[in-house]
Scaffold this motif. Structure first.
Motif, PDB file in Angstrom:
ATOM      1  N   SER A 157       0.825  -1.205   0.000  1.00 58.87           N
ATOM      2  CA  SER A 157       0.000   0.000   0.000  1.00 58.87           C
ATOM      3  C   SER A 157       0.860   1.256   0.000  1.00 58.87           C
ATOM      4  O   SER A 157       0.558   2.227  -0.706  1.00 58.87           O
ATOM      5  CB  SER A 157      -0.928   0.002   1.221  1.00 58.87           C
ATOM      6  N   LEU A 158       1.929   1.240   0.776  1.00 59.95           N
ATOM      7  CA  LEU A 158       2.812   2.408   0.810  1.00 59.95           C
ATOM      8  C   LEU A 158       3.442   2.639  -0.563  1.00 59.95           C
ATOM      9  O   LEU A 158       3.471   3.777  -1.057  1.00 59.95           O
ATOM     10  CB  LEU A 158       3.899   2.202   1.861  1.00 59.95           C
ATOM     11  N   GLY A 159       3.933   1.579  -1.194  1.00 58.77           N
ATOM     12  CA  GLY A 159       4.510   1.734  -2.523  1.00 58.77           C
ATOM     13  C   GLY A 159       3.501   2.239  -3.533  1.00 58.77           C
ATOM     14  O   GLY A 159       3.807   3.112  -4.360  1.00 58.77           O
ATOM     15  N   ALA A 160       2.271   1.694  -3.479  1.00 55.60           N
ATOM     16  CA  ALA A 160       1.242   2.117  -4.426  1.00 55.60           C
ATOM     17  C   ALA A 160       0.838   3.569  -4.216  1.00 55.60           C
ATOM     18  O   ALA A 160       0.679   4.336  -5.180  1.00 55.60           O
ATOM     19  CB  ALA A 160       0.019   1.210  -4.291  1.00 55.60           C
ATOM     20  N   VAL A 161       0.665   3.960  -2.965  1.00 54.89           N
ATOM     21  CA  VAL A 161       0.243   5.329  -2.678  1.00 54.89           C
ATOM     22  C   VAL A 161       1.307   6.332  -3.102  1.00 54.89           C
ATOM     23  O   VAL A 161       0.996   7.418  -3.614  1.00 54.89           O
ATOM     24  CB  VAL A 161      -0.093   5.474  -1.177  1.00 54.89           C
ATOM     25  N   PRO A 170       1.873  -1.307 -10.295  1.00 56.45           N
ATOM     26  CA  PRO A 170       2.156  -2.716  -9.984  1.00 56.45           C
ATOM     27  C   PRO A 170       3.577  -2.938  -9.483  1.00 56.45           C
ATOM     28  O   PRO A 170       3.803  -3.704  -8.543  1.00 56.45           O
ATOM     29  CB  PRO A 170       1.912  -3.425 -11.324  1.00 56.45           C
ATOM     30  N   VAL A 171       4.549  -2.259 -10.122  1.00 50.38           N
ATOM     31  CA  VAL A 171       5.944  -2.423  -9.721  1.00 50.38           C
ATOM     32  C   VAL A 171       6.163  -1.875  -8.315  1.00 50.38           C
ATOM     33  O   VAL A 171       6.841  -2.504  -7.482  1.00 50.38           O
ATOM     34  CB  VAL A 171       6.880  -1.723 -10.722  1.00 50.38           C
ATOM     35  N   ALA A 172       5.584  -0.709  -8.029  1.00 48.36           N
ATOM     36  CA  ALA A 172       5.760  -0.094  -6.717  1.00 48.36           C
ATOM     37  C   ALA A 172       5.103  -0.936  -5.626  1.00 48.36           C
ATOM     38  O   ALA A 172       5.663  -1.108  -4.535  1.00 48.36           O
ATOM     39  CB  ALA A 172       5.172   1.320  -6.725  1.00 48.36           C
ATOM     40  N   ALA A 173       3.908  -1.469  -5.892  1.00 49.64           N
ATOM     41  CA  ALA A 173       3.229  -2.303  -4.898  1.00 49.64           C
ATOM     42  C   ALA A 173       4.011  -3.581  -4.635  1.00 49.64           C
ATOM     43  O   ALA A 173       4.174  -4.008  -3.481  1.00 49.64           O
ATOM     44  CB  ALA A 173       1.815  -2.637  -5.378  1.00 49.64           C
ATOM     45  N   TRP A 230      -8.036   1.652  -4.311  1.00 46.21           N
ATOM     46  CA  TRP A 230      -6.959   0.660  -4.332  1.00 46.21           C
ATOM     47  C   TRP A 230      -6.750   0.050  -2.946  1.00 46.21           C
ATOM     48  O   TRP A 230      -6.551  -1.159  -2.813  1.00 46.21           O
ATOM     49  CB  TRP A 230      -5.666   1.311  -4.821  1.00 46.21           C
ATOM     50  N   LEU A 231      -6.792   0.881  -1.914  1.00 49.28           N
ATOM     51  CA  LEU A 231      -6.564   0.382  -0.565  1.00 49.28           C
ATOM     52  C   LEU A 231      -7.646  -0.600  -0.131  1.00 49.28           C
ATOM     53  O   LEU A 231      -7.388  -1.513   0.663  1.00 49.28           O
ATOM     54  CB  LEU A 231      -6.495   1.546   0.432  1.00 49.28           C
ATOM     55  N   MET A 232      -8.872  -0.432  -0.633  1.00 47.07           N
ATOM     56  CA  MET A 232      -9.971  -1.339  -0.279  1.00 47.07           C
ATOM     57  C   MET A 232      -9.993  -2.591  -1.143  1.00 47.07           C
ATOM     58  O   MET A 232     -10.737  -3.523  -0.851  1.00 47.07           O
ATOM     59  CB  MET A 232     -11.311  -0.603  -0.401  1.00 47.07           C
ATOM     60  N   GLY A 233      -9.211  -2.615  -2.197  1.00 47.82           N
ATOM     61  CA  GLY A 233      -9.153  -3.781  -3.064  1.00 47.82           C
ATOM     62  C   GLY A 233     -10.175  -3.716  -4.178  1.00 47.82           C
ATOM     63  O   GLY A 233     -11.365  -3.530  -3.934  1.00 47.82           O
ATOM     64  N   SER A 234      -9.718  -3.857  -5.410  1.00 46.50           N
ATOM     65  CA  SER A 234     -10.618  -3.813  -6.554  1.00 46.50           C
ATOM     66  C   SER A 234      -9.942  -4.439  -7.765  1.00 46.50           C
ATOM     67  O   SER A 234      -8.735  -4.304  -7.953  1.00 46.50           O
ATOM     68  CB  SER A 234     -11.006  -2.362  -6.878  1.00 46.50           C
ATOM     69  N   VAL A 235     -10.736  -5.145  -8.572  1.00 50.29           N
ATOM     70  CA  VAL A 235     -10.245  -5.677  -9.854  1.00 50.29           C
ATOM     71  C   VAL A 235     -11.023  -5.044 -11.003  1.00 50.29           C
ATOM     72  O   VAL A 235     -11.065  -5.584 -12.112  1.00 50.29           O
ATOM     73  CB  VAL A 235     -10.363  -7.217  -9.904  1.00 50.29           C
ATOM     74  N   ALA A 236     -11.631  -3.886 -10.741  1.00 51.93           N
ATOM     75  CA  ALA A 236     -12.464  -3.234 -11.752  1.00 51.93           C
ATOM     76  C   ALA A 236     -11.664  -2.853 -12.989  1.00 51.93           C
ATOM     77  O   ALA A 236     -12.188  -2.871 -14.101  1.00 51.93           O
ATOM     78  CB  ALA A 236     -13.142  -2.001 -11.155  1.00 51.93           C
ATOM     79  N   GLY A 237     -10.412  -2.495 -12.826  1.00 43.59           N
ATOM     80  CA  GLY A 237      -9.613  -2.075 -13.968  1.00 43.59           C
ATOM     81  C   GLY A 237      -8.763  -3.173 -14.565  1.00 43.59           C
ATOM     82  O   GLY A 237      -7.795  -2.900 -15.283  1.00 43.59           O
ATOM     83  N   ALA A 238      -9.105  -4.435 -14.298  1.00 47.25           N
ATOM     84  CA  ALA A 238      -8.288  -5.549 -14.763  1.00 47.25           C
ATOM     85  C   ALA A 238      -8.281  -5.646 -16.280  1.00 47.25           C
ATOM     86  O   ALA A 238      -9.300  -5.422 -16.943  1.00 47.25           O
ATOM     87  CB  ALA A 238      -8.796  -6.857 -14.166  1.00 47.25           C
ATOM     88  N   THR A 239      -7.135  -5.965 -16.821  1.00 49.43           N
ATOM     89  CA  THR A 239      -6.958  -6.185 -18.257  1.00 49.43           C
ATOM     90  C   THR A 239      -6.320  -7.565 -18.449  1.00 49.43           C
ATOM     91  O   THR A 239      -6.062  -8.288 -17.482  1.00 49.43           O
ATOM     92  CB  THR A 239      -6.053  -5.104 -18.875  1.00 49.43           C
ATOM     93  N   GLN A 254      -1.978  -6.132  -8.512  1.00 47.05           N
ATOM     94  CA  GLN A 254      -3.046  -6.114  -9.512  1.00 47.05           C
ATOM     95  C   GLN A 254      -4.424  -5.858  -8.915  1.00 47.05           C
ATOM     96  O   GLN A 254      -5.334  -5.428  -9.621  1.00 47.05           O
ATOM     97  CB  GLN A 254      -3.082  -7.455 -10.263  1.00 47.05           C
ATOM     98  N   SER A 255      -4.597  -6.117  -7.626  1.00 48.61           N
ATOM     99  CA  SER A 255      -5.947  -6.046  -7.040  1.00 48.61           C
ATOM    100  C   SER A 255      -6.058  -5.147  -5.827  1.00 48.61           C
ATOM    101  O   SER A 255      -7.170  -4.914  -5.351  1.00 48.61           O
ATOM    102  CB  SER A 255      -6.406  -7.455  -6.640  1.00 48.61           C
ATOM    103  N   GLY A 256      -4.942  -4.654  -5.310  1.00 47.96           N
ATOM    104  CA  GLY A 256      -5.017  -3.940  -4.051  1.00 47.96           C
ATOM    105  C   GLY A 256      -5.132  -4.931  -2.904  1.00 47.96           C
ATOM    106  O   GLY A 256      -4.981  -6.141  -3.071  1.00 47.96           O
ATOM    107  N   SER A 257      -5.427  -4.415  -1.728  1.00 42.46           N
ATOM    108  CA  SER A 257      -5.488  -5.245  -0.522  1.00 42.46           C
ATOM    109  C   SER A 257      -6.895  -5.794  -0.333  1.00 42.46           C
ATOM    110  O   SER A 257      -7.810  -5.060   0.028  1.00 42.46           O
ATOM    111  CB  SER A 257      -5.068  -4.421   0.699  1.00 42.46           C
ATOM    112  N   ILE A 258      -7.067  -7.090  -0.566  1.00 43.39           N
ATOM    113  CA  ILE A 258      -8.354  -7.761  -0.399  1.00 43.39           C
ATOM    114  C   ILE A 258      -8.245  -8.686   0.799  1.00 43.39           C
ATOM    115  O   ILE A 258      -7.500  -9.666   0.775  1.00 43.39           O
ATOM    116  CB  ILE A 258      -8.743  -8.546  -1.662  1.00 43.39           C
TER     117      ILE A 258
END
Length: 360
Positions: free
Chosen positions: A130-134, A146-149, A209-218, A281-285
């Motif tokens: 989460s810290l890397g992503a934020v 993705p790389v940062a997370a 992202w912090l709540m977790g989501s795959v809405a933007g999945a490709t 890819q999904s955040g924290s689920i």
């Protein structure tokens, strides 16, 4: 001189860190869970505002795989094909891969630490990711998310194991405490970055992202999560006999020929790499890696050779349905899937604790 053989501990029936024999007929759950997962993917793609059927889904998949002509299937319309192939199928396959990987990681962590409350995020992996992503979200470098997370998760693991090793010999208790310290530090740093730097719409993006989501999945998400789960998840799932040895403690595992420090390091690194790839890819689920192992143990017993693959299959189906609820219950608005898994997971976990009260 004859030596007295140490008494073997009696197996118990449920719970993390046990070596219960597999229940009778438990192996039948494997083909059943595979069939459930296939049906889940096909049906979940049809659910939504667009009028799609399972046949339409199959026609789209067969067409893109080059099998449509051989099977005598008519091509699907461009709009419906785009809905299936570009929007829903990548999202659902990503959810399945993430659910399977988190469930496997949960089994491994609960066995290594002999802690029934352990999950893939125990060593601060989620907070580090989460810290890397934020950090990249607040500066607008979303392409590096993705790389940062992933990097944040790996650094959190290194920090947790380094702290545990600095205290003394790395034991399950010290590992958990070190992970808790790293998790709280990374969470505090994440909150500080958000408070200091996030403005405007970046708050919503970060919160999602912090709540977790795959809405933007490709399909890239499918490739990353799928390959990570197939490679690292398969390697972790193949360690069933080793994890059975860990269930009676480090001394018993050493007596059975397991190089405890080396194996623990390898498994923890494997969990960290897989969790980092999935979280990127999904955040924290939450709750997937916590409740699925417990639920599967109630069906099959605690032998890891069966527990690991079944947890992966059940975890995949669970997260696909959780994401389906997230995108349809309040349509056209969507919930982060992490909210749904928490809403389902918390009461289910409480129920599992209540049913196991006689064993505690």
């Amino acid at each position: 001189m004859r030596t007295r053989e140490a008494p073997r501990p009696a197996p118990v029936s449920t719970g993390a860190g046990t070596a219960a024999p597999a229940r009778r007929g438990a192996a039948w759950w494997v083909p059943v869970s595979v069939a459930v997962l296939v049906v889940t993917v096909l049906v979940a793609v049809t659910i939504g505002p667009a009028d799609l059927s399972v046949g339409d889904v199959w026609r789209s998949i067969a067409g893109h795989l080059g099998l449509g002509g051989a099977l005598g299937l008519e091509p699907l319309g461009a709009l419906q094909d785009g809905m299936v192939w570009q929007l829903r199928l990548p999202r659902i396959l990503t959810a399945a891969a993430v659910g399977a990987g988190l469930a496997v990681c949960g089994v491994v962590m609960q066995s290594l630490t002999r802690n029934p409350l352990a999950d893939p995020y125990l060593l601060g992996l989620s907070s580090g990711a989460s810290l890397g992503a934020v950090l990249v979200l607040v500066v607008g470098w979303t392409v590096l998310l993705p790389v940062a997370a992933f990097g944040g998760a790996v650094l959190a693991l290194v920090a947790a194991l380094g702290l545990a090793g600095a205290i003394g010999t790395i034991t399950p208790t010290r590992t958990v405490l070190a992970g808790l310290a790293v998790s709280q530090l990374a969470a505090a740093a994440t909150s500080f970055v958000i408070f200091w730097s996030a403005t405007g719409d970046s708050y919503r993006e970060i919160l999602s992202w912090l709540m977790g989501s795959v809405a933007g999945a490709t399909w890239t998400s499918v490739a990353v999560a799928g390959i990570a789960t197939l490679v690292l998840g398969t390697l972790l799932a193949s360690t069933g006999s080793v994890l059975d040895a860990f269930t009676f403690g480090d001394t018993a595992a050493s007596a059975l020929g397991v190089n405890v420090p080396r194996v623990r390091w390898l498994l923890l690194v494997g969990v960290a790499l897989l969790t980092g790839a999935l979280v990127s890819q999904s955040g924290s689920i939450g709750f997937v890696g916590l409740i699925l192992p417990h639920a599967v143990r109630m069906l099959t017993g605690a032998r890891h050779r069966l527990l690991l693959p079944l947890s992966a299959l059940f975890g995949a189906s669970f997260l696909v349905w959780a994401d389906t609820l997230a995108r349809t219950v309040f349509a056209p608005r969507e919930l982060p899937v992490g909210i749904v898994t928490a809403a389902i997971g918390a009461p289910v976990f409480a129920l599992l604790l209540w049913r196991g009260r006689r064993i505690a």
